[in-house]
Every structure is written in structure tokens, then in C-alpha cells.
Design a protein around this motif. Structure first.
Motif, PDB file in Angstrom:
ATOM      1  N   ALA A 175      29.137  39.301  49.273  1.00 24.33           N
ATOM      2  CA  ALA A 175      30.511  38.908  49.600  1.00 24.33           C
ATOM      3  C   ALA A 175      30.576  38.181  50.926  1.00 24.33           C
ATOM      4  O   ALA A 175      31.344  37.220  51.093  1.00 24.33           O
ATOM      5  CB  ALA A 175      31.406  40.142  49.637  1.00 24.33           C
ATOM      6  N   ALA A 176      29.773  38.615  51.892  1.00 28.19           N
ATOM      7  CA  ALA A 176      29.779  37.984  53.214  1.00 28.19           C
ATOM      8  C   ALA A 176      29.298  36.540  53.151  1.00 28.19           C
ATOM      9  O   ALA A 176      29.663  35.719  54.008  1.00 28.19           O
ATOM     10  CB  ALA A 176      28.898  38.786  54.176  1.00 28.19           C
ATOM     11  N   LYS A 177      28.499  36.211  52.126  1.00 30.84           N
ATOM     12  CA  LYS A 177      27.960  34.849  51.998  1.00 30.84           C
ATOM     13  C   LYS A 177      28.770  33.984  51.040  1.00 30.84           C
ATOM     14  O   LYS A 177      28.540  32.780  50.950  1.00 30.84           O
ATOM     15  CB  LYS A 177      26.500  34.924  51.519  1.00 30.84           C
ATOM     16  N   ASP A 178      29.696  34.596  50.317  1.00 30.77           N
ATOM     17  CA  ASP A 178      30.471  33.882  49.299  1.00 30.77           C
ATOM     18  C   ASP A 178      31.717  33.268  49.942  1.00 30.77           C
ATOM     19  O   ASP A 178      32.678  33.965  50.277  1.00 30.77           O
ATOM     20  CB  ASP A 178      30.873  34.855  48.185  1.00 30.77           C
ATOM     21  N   GLN A 179      31.706  31.965  50.102  1.00 36.31           N
ATOM     22  CA  GLN A 179      32.823  31.279  50.748  1.00 36.31           C
ATOM     23  C   GLN A 179      34.109  31.378  49.931  1.00 36.31           C
ATOM     24  O   GLN A 179      35.208  31.425  50.483  1.00 36.31           O
ATOM     25  CB  GLN A 179      32.467  29.803  50.981  1.00 36.31           C
ATOM     26  N   GLN A 180      33.966  31.423  48.621  1.00 38.72           N
ATOM     27  CA  GLN A 180      35.146  31.538  47.763  1.00 38.72           C
ATOM     28  C   GLN A 180      35.831  32.884  47.989  1.00 38.72           C
ATOM     29  O   GLN A 180      37.057  32.971  48.067  1.00 38.72           O
ATOM     30  CB  GLN A 180      34.732  31.388  46.303  1.00 38.72           C
ATOM     31  N   TYR A 181      35.024  33.925  48.126  1.00 37.76           N
ATOM     32  CA  TYR A 181      35.567  35.260  48.376  1.00 37.76           C
ATOM     33  C   TYR A 181      36.210  35.333  49.759  1.00 37.76           C
ATOM     34  O   TYR A 181      37.311  35.858  49.919  1.00 37.76           O
ATOM     35  CB  TYR A 181      34.460  36.308  48.265  1.00 37.76           C
ATOM     36  N   GLN A 182      35.521  34.797  50.761  1.00 38.68           N
ATOM     37  CA  GLN A 182      36.073  34.808  52.117  1.00 38.68           C
ATOM     38  C   GLN A 182      37.393  34.033  52.174  1.00 38.68           C
ATOM     39  O   GLN A 182      38.319  34.406  52.897  1.00 38.68           O
ATOM     40  CB  GLN A 182      35.061  34.216  53.107  1.00 38.68           C
ATOM     41  N   GLY A 183      37.472  32.967  51.389  1.00 41.56           N
ATOM     42  CA  GLY A 183      38.710  32.196  51.326  1.00 41.56           C
ATOM     43  C   GLY A 183      39.834  32.981  50.670  1.00 41.56           C
ATOM     44  O   GLY A 183      40.999  32.902  51.084  1.00 41.56           O
ATOM     45  N   ALA A 184      39.493  33.778  49.639  1.00 40.01           N
ATOM     46  CA  ALA A 184      40.510  34.580  48.943  1.00 40.01           C
ATOM     47  C   ALA A 184      41.101  35.638  49.862  1.00 40.01           C
ATOM     48  O   ALA A 184      42.261  36.025  49.711  1.00 40.01           O
ATOM     49  CB  ALA A 184      39.900  35.229  47.703  1.00 40.01           C
ATOM     50  N   LEU A 185      40.311  36.116  50.835  1.00 36.78           N
ATOM     51  CA  LEU A 185      40.790  37.151  51.747  1.00 36.78           C
ATOM     52  C   LEU A 185      41.843  36.635  52.728  1.00 36.78           C
ATOM     53  O   LEU A 185      42.550  37.422  53.347  1.00 36.78           O
ATOM     54  CB  LEU A 185      39.613  37.747  52.533  1.00 36.78           C
ATOM     55  N   ILE A 186      41.918  35.313  52.880  1.00 31.05           N
ATOM     56  CA  ILE A 186      42.930  34.730  53.773  1.00 31.05           C
ATOM     57  C   ILE A 186      43.816  33.739  53.011  1.00 31.05           C
ATOM     58  O   ILE A 186      44.470  32.891  53.604  1.00 31.05           O
ATOM     59  CB  ILE A 186      42.276  34.036  54.996  1.00 31.05           C
ATOM     60  N   SER A 187      43.857  33.899  51.709  1.00 31.70           N
ATOM     61  CA  SER A 187      44.561  32.941  50.856  1.00 31.70           C
ATOM     62  C   SER A 187      46.082  33.019  51.021  1.00 31.70           C
ATOM     63  O   SER A 187      46.664  34.106  51.038  1.00 31.70           O
ATOM     64  CB  SER A 187      44.202  33.184  49.390  1.00 31.70           C
ATOM     65  N   THR A 188      46.688  31.853  51.134  1.00 33.41           N
ATOM     66  CA  THR A 188      48.151  31.765  51.149  1.00 33.41           C
ATOM     67  C   THR A 188      48.673  31.277  49.792  1.00 33.41           C
ATOM     68  O   THR A 188      49.848  30.943  49.667  1.00 33.41           O
ATOM     69  CB  THR A 188      48.641  30.816  52.264  1.00 33.41           C
ATOM     70  N   ASN A 189      47.795  31.225  48.798  1.00 38.61           N
ATOM     71  CA  ASN A 189      48.211  30.823  47.457  1.00 38.61           C
ATOM     72  C   ASN A 189      49.193  31.853  46.899  1.00 38.61           C
ATOM     73  O   ASN A 189      48.990  33.064  47.046  1.00 38.61           O
ATOM     74  CB  ASN A 189      47.008  30.711  46.523  1.00 38.61           C
ATOM     75  N   THR A 190      50.233  31.387  46.261  1.00 32.12           N
ATOM     76  CA  THR A 190      51.286  32.276  45.767  1.00 32.12           C
ATOM     77  C   THR A 190      51.538  32.040  44.283  1.00 32.12           C
ATOM     78  O   THR A 190      51.011  31.102  43.683  1.00 32.12           O
ATOM     79  CB  THR A 190      52.594  32.051  46.542  1.00 32.12           C
ATOM     80  N   THR A 191      52.366  32.915  43.705  1.00 30.40           N
ATOM     81  CA  THR A 191      52.813  32.731  42.328  1.00 30.40           C
ATOM     82  C   THR A 191      54.310  32.402  42.370  1.00 30.40           C
ATOM     83  O   THR A 191      55.096  33.176  42.919  1.00 30.40           O
ATOM     84  CB  THR A 191      52.586  34.000  41.492  1.00 30.40           C
ATOM     85  N   ALA A 192      54.668  31.285  41.786  1.00 30.24           N
ATOM     86  CA  ALA A 192      56.056  30.808  41.855  1.00 30.24           C
ATOM     87  C   ALA A 192      56.973  31.520  40.862  1.00 30.24           C
ATOM     88  O   ALA A 192      58.196  31.382  40.938  1.00 30.24           O
ATOM     89  CB  ALA A 192      56.091  29.296  41.595  1.00 30.24           C
ATOM     90  N   LYS A 193      56.398  32.297  39.971  1.00 27.71           N
ATOM     91  CA  LYS A 193      57.167  32.924  38.886  1.00 27.71           C
ATOM     92  C   LYS A 193      58.311  33.786  39.399  1.00 27.71           C
ATOM     93  O   LYS A 193      59.372  33.869  38.770  1.00 27.71           O
ATOM     94  CB  LYS A 193      56.211  33.766  38.039  1.00 27.71           C
ATOM     95  N   PHE A 194      58.101  34.444  40.565  1.00 29.88           N
ATOM     96  CA  PHE A 194      59.102  35.391  41.052  1.00 29.88           C
ATOM     97  C   PHE A 194      59.912  34.854  42.231  1.00 29.88           C
ATOM     98  O   PHE A 194      60.688  35.593  42.831  1.00 29.88           O
ATOM     99  CB  PHE A 194      58.421  36.705  41.439  1.00 29.88           C
ATOM    100  N   ALA A 195      59.719  33.589  42.550  1.00 30.83           N
ATOM    101  CA  ALA A 195      60.441  32.997  43.672  1.00 30.83           C
ATOM    102  C   ALA A 195      61.941  32.982  43.401  1.00 30.83           C
ATOM    103  O   ALA A 195      62.390  32.653  42.292  1.00 30.83           O
ATOM    104  CB  ALA A 195      59.949  31.575  43.934  1.00 30.83           C
ATOM    105  N   ASP A 196      62.717  33.393  44.413  1.00 31.20           N
ATOM    106  CA  ASP A 196      64.176  33.417  44.340  1.00 31.20           C
ATOM    107  C   ASP A 196      64.701  34.406  43.298  1.00 31.20           C
ATOM    108  O   ASP A 196      65.825  34.260  42.815  1.00 31.20           O
ATOM    109  CB  ASP A 196      64.734  32.015  44.070  1.00 31.20           C
ATOM    110  N   LYS A 197      63.893  35.407  42.957  1.00 31.18           N
ATOM    111  CA  LYS A 197      64.301  36.440  41.992  1.00 31.18           C
ATOM    112  C   LYS A 197      64.525  37.762  42.737  1.00 31.18           C
ATOM    113  O   LYS A 197      63.886  38.051  43.739  1.00 31.18           O
ATOM    114  CB  LYS A 197      63.228  36.646  40.929  1.00 31.18           C
ATOM    115  N   MET A 198      65.464  38.567  42.216  1.00 30.48           N
ATOM    116  CA  MET A 198      65.666  39.913  42.737  1.00 30.48           C
ATOM    117  C   MET A 198      64.538  40.797  42.208  1.00 30.48           C
ATOM    118  O   MET A 198      64.272  40.817  41.001  1.00 30.48           O
ATOM    119  CB  MET A 198      67.017  40.470  42.292  1.00 30.48           C
TER     120      MET A 198
END
Length: 226
Positions: free
Chosen positions: A101-124
């Protein structure tokens, strides 16, 4: 004789069933309580427009995994497991996963990811977790906080990925806070980045209410980000 035997067998069966039901109730009491106990509002908005919007909506019950895009979830699940090692072989496998995990850049990126899911945006929504206070009013009531999926995040443990943190601002008056307790928040979820020295969140919540959560943390956590 047969009548006596029947009485004895019935007694044994009823006793065993009673013990089993008692144990089942004890093991699952937090979840049962969560479903049936009347929940006291520890906080409720005074924003009439937000309350009106809430009253016209049917809040969605969210778990934290739903806030993380599937691609990030798959990367993190590759290395993180909820179960503790039970023997030397499992312990060795855990150490090897940590090294990889320490060598996997994709994993390290996921730990600081700001990617979101728009499905629940503006929903109660309703979502349960732990409160990490950021700022306080002069009367020591909470002014803003991060909402996170596990205890100790941003304090004793590293902050979760931004898409596993929600920033919340609230009005004066919320003092009944124990950071070791779990809470259920209801409000309008929005995709909005907030950065602080304690961490970064990819979501914010227009807060309607806070109530105690009586269930187990595994009831709202589908994965372990730490």
C-alpha cells in the motif's frame, strides 16, 4: 409417565428458547433501541426556509460508503480489512499489504481523494457518525465541526479521505457534545470543499437536526478508513 415427560420436555424447550431470545435481545439491544426509542433533538435549526424544505422532503438514509466513488472504494478495499489477524499467517499478510500500500500511488491518492458522488447532492439526508469540533462560540457551544465515520479521526488517528468527511456549521446552543458518542445528523448535503488544519472535507451539510445514535458503529460503517 408420558404426561410428566411431556411437561419436562416443554419446560426445557421453553427455558432454552427464553435464554436464546434473551441473549439475542442483549446482543442486538443497541439496534433495537435505535429503531424504537424516541430520539431527543440535541439541536434543531431555526432557519424557517430550511425547515420547510426538510418538511417537504423524505430524507435519504446514507452510509459512508455511498459518499465514496466506487473506483476509490475498490482501491481502498484492496488493502484495508476490518478483521484483526488471528494467526502468524494473517499477520504476515497484513504486513505485506501495508508494504504494498505504501508503494501504490493509486491507493495513496485514494486516501486524500476529493472525488465525490453527485447522486446525493442537494438532497435531504440522514447520516450517522462522530463529531470532531473545530470552532466554538463564546458561550462554548459548538460553532462548526467535521462529521466522520469513526472515533478519533483528526484527533488520535489520521483524518479520513475528504470524501469521508462532512463540514457542518450550526447556530449557537449545541453544548451537549461527547466526542466518544455517535450522533445522527439530518440536513441538506452539498458538494463543497472545506479545508482546515485538522483536515479537508469534500462535502458540507446544511444542518437541520442532531439526535443521539443508539446503534453500533458497524450499523453505519461499511468499510474501515484509517
Amino acid at each position: 409417565m408420558k404426561s410428566t415427560l411431556k411437561i419436562v420436555l416443554t419446560f426445557v424447550l421453553c427455558t432454552g428458547l427464553g435464554i436464546w431470545l434473551s441473549r439475542l435481545a442483549i446482543d442486538n439491544w443497541p439496534t433495537v433501541k435505535q429503531a424504537f426509542v424516541s430520539k431527543q433533538h440535541l439541536y434543531y435549526t431555526s432557519d424557517a426556509a430550511l425547515e420547510s424544505e426538510f418538511n417537504q422532503a423524505t430524507p435519504i438514509d446514507l452510509n459512508w460508503a455511498q459518499l465514496m466513488p466506487e473506483e476509490d472504494h475498490q482501491v481502498i478495499a484492496r488493502y484495508q480489512q476490518n478483521s484483526e489477524p488471528q494467526n502468524l499467517e494473517q499477520m504476515t499478510a497484513k504486513v505485506m499489504r501495508s508494504i504494498n500500500a505504501a508503494k501504490d500511488q493509486q491507493y495513496q491518492g485514494a486516501l486524500i481523494s476529493t472525488n465525490t458522488t453527485a447522486k446525493f447532492a442537494d438532497k435531504m439526508v440522514n447520516i450517522s457518525g462522530f463529531i470532531v469540533p473545530i470552532d466554538f462560540y463564546e458561550d462554548q457551544s459548538v460553532q462548526s465541526f467535521f462529521f466522520v465515520p469513526y472515533f478519533g479521526a483528526c484527533i488520535h488517528l489520521p483524518a479520513p479521505p475528504p470524501n469521508q468527511m462532512i463540514f457542518v456549521q450550526l447556530e449557537r446552543g449545541f453544548k451537549d457534545l461527547d466526542i466518544t458518542n455517535t450522533y445522527t445528523l439530518t440536513g441538506k448535503l452539498q458538494i463543497e470543499l472545506f479545508e482546515d488544519l485538522m483536515g479537508t472535507s469534500a462535502y458540507t451539510l446544511e444542518l437541520v437536526s442532531i439526535v443521539p445514535f443508539y446503534g453500533k458503529s458497524n450499523d453505519f460503517r461499511s468499510h474501515n478508513i484509517n
